[in-house]
Design an enzyme around this catalytic site. Sequence first.
Site, PDB file in Angstrom:
ATOM      1  CG  ASP A   1      35.155  54.175 -45.029  1.00  0.00           C
ATOM      2  OD1 ASP A   1      36.243  54.740 -44.760  1.00  0.00           O
ATOM      3  OD2 ASP A   1      34.090  54.433 -44.453  1.00  0.00           O
TER       4      ASP A   1
ATOM      5  NE  ARG B   1      64.548  21.138 -26.072  1.00  0.00           N
ATOM      6  CZ  ARG B   1      63.873  21.314 -27.195  1.00  0.00           C
ATOM      7  NH1 ARG B   1      62.933  22.233 -27.278  1.00  0.00           N
ATOM      8  NH2 ARG B   1      64.115  20.562 -28.250  1.00  0.00           N
TER       9      ARG B   1
ATOM     10  NE  ARG C   1      62.711  27.530 -26.302  1.00  0.00           N
ATOM     11  CZ  ARG C   1      62.176  27.519 -25.099  1.00  0.00           C
ATOM     12  NH1 ARG C   1      62.488  28.464 -24.243  1.00  0.00           N
ATOM     13  NH2 ARG C   1      61.356  26.578 -24.741  1.00  0.00           N
TER      14      ARG C   1
ATOM     15  CD  GLU D   1      53.680  25.815 -27.764  1.00  0.00           C
ATOM     16  OE1 GLU D   1      54.580  24.977 -27.670  1.00  0.00           O
ATOM     17  OE2 GLU D   1      53.489  26.699 -26.905  1.00  0.00           O
TER      18      GLU D   1
ATOM     19  CD  GLU E   1      63.104  27.107 -30.890  1.00  0.00           C
ATOM     20  OE1 GLU E   1      64.088  26.469 -30.457  1.00  0.00           O
ATOM     21  OE2 GLU E   1      61.945  26.703 -30.785  1.00  0.00           O
TER      22      GLU E   1
ATOM     23  CD  GLU F   1      59.261  25.366 -32.901  1.00  0.00           C
ATOM     24  OE1 GLU F   1      58.944  25.026 -31.736  1.00  0.00           O
ATOM     25  OE2 GLU F   1      60.436  25.421 -33.272  1.00  0.00           O
TER      26      GLU F   1
ATOM     27  CD  GLU G   1      54.901  23.101 -31.455  1.00  0.00           C
ATOM     28  OE1 GLU G   1      54.975  23.352 -30.240  1.00  0.00           O
ATOM     29  OE2 GLU G   1      55.897  22.905 -32.177  1.00  0.00           O
TER      30      GLU G   1
ATOM     31  CG  HIS H   1      59.159  28.306 -29.674  1.00  0.00           C
ATOM     32  ND1 HIS H   1      59.572  27.083 -29.214  1.00  0.00           N
ATOM     33  CD2 HIS H   1      58.605  28.939 -28.609  1.00  0.00           C
ATOM     34  CE1 HIS H   1      59.294  26.974 -27.931  1.00  0.00           C
ATOM     35  NE2 HIS H   1      58.690  28.091 -27.535  1.00  0.00           N
TER      36      HIS H   1
ATOM     37  CD  GLU I   1      53.900  21.863 -26.831  1.00  0.00           C
ATOM     38  OE1 GLU I   1      54.054  21.607 -25.625  1.00  0.00           O
ATOM     39  OE2 GLU I   1      54.841  21.962 -27.632  1.00  0.00           O
TER      40      GLU I   1
END
Length: 443
Positions: A52, A315, A334, A133, A332, A131, A195, A244, A188
């Site tokens: 259901d 970064r 982020r 965390e 990547e 990645e 992580e 990420h 981290e």
Amino acid sequence: HDYSKDDIRRIVKEQDVKFLRLMFTDVLGTLKNVEVPISQLDDLLNDKIMFDGSSIEGFVRIEESDMYLHPDLTTWMIFPWSTERGRIARVICEVYKPTGEPFEGDPRNNLIRVLKDMKEAGFTSFNIGPEPEFFLFKMDENGKPTINLNDQGSYFDMAPLDLGGNCRREIVLTLEEMGFDVEAAHHEVAPGQHEIDFQYADALNAADNIQTFKLVVKTIARKYGLYATFMPKPLSGINGSGMHLNMSLFNDDGDVFYDENGELKLSETAYHFLGGLIKHAKSYTAICNPLVNSYKRLVPGYEAPVYVAWSGSNRSPLIRVPNARGLATRLELRSADASANPYLAIASVLEAGLDGLKDGIVPPKSVDRNIYRMDEDEREENEIVNLPDDLLDALEELSSDETMKKALGTKIFNSYLAAKHLEYDAYRAQVSDWERNQYMEKY
Ligand code: GLN
Ligand code: MG
Ligand code: MG
């Protein structure tokens, strides 16, 4: 694994499987399951398990409440933890309508649909390396999370600063027993924050893996008296938790983002995909950062992106091109956090990238300086805009983006926006401690 029905019947006998957990994910990203005893195995293998759907948030209206679960046997897995009365297996299912068609409100079906479009455009797979965390908090005697972190460690710390080590190691071992290829696990930057990175997989498997991963992390943490949370910003003043997403697109010749002779050794396809990711960034933020709380992570000073920009060397921007080339060439993203529905998040970034390919979108120049040191004029010169400030801002971007409507399908697009507006409205009506502390005595 490519299991046949007979393989499953044999494994069930050999391994003494007594229960089956049939899993699927709702629109808001919550992993749901129906548990059936092994007596239902034949019904399961013949796509006859009915449930259901009306009780599942964001899923169905009352009149379409009868739904069927079709197991994806490649996701069959026996949980390493066993009970005294036999073992428990899980299989991830697709939700089907009584008419025999896939239900459009099922995020996994939706990703399968978007991947079909991708294949028609000439690609073989979209690979995702996440990645994730998370924080480990101490649990109180009622099994509820407290706001006390389990350690004061920081980036790559070891015991005794990293007291999460034993718990994290057992998470890794359990994941490995469940077939995950864990690449790295570390403390981290923030206290109590960890992580664990596992090997990339094609989009559908990666989304399944993310859901399984969160379940395993939470389950094992409990054994250690800890509460694991993927909430993006549980404590103010320290880093939040992101997830990420490393992305690459393959065709029969390999990674199409790589070009030996291209600028930064990236192909024209990579630049157009990147162009699409930049163009639609504000709107898929509503999907990749789905909570009111997600926006408290996306502020300056905590290693989380705030501006829409990309870089091959720096970064701080939204999208980074990690150094690896050849088959490991990837982009990547982020901004994403682990509270996102992975099926929807992956569908949205893929559709954004494909739109960039279709229209030959050229990304802005890369920004290789620290954006946080630029003033507003410099950011404007470099065409750098802000990510949405809050969930409402992001939902407005989402609601006017046709490419995102295509990514989610009309049904999920509408139910997602409706559910998230309700969430935002509920939040807006709340009065917080911060407000009382700031205003009570002053006014
Ligand atoms: N925790 C940071 C974030 O919110 C990321 C830190 C890192 O992995 N460099 O995204
Ligand atoms: Mg990290
Ligand atoms: Mg990263």
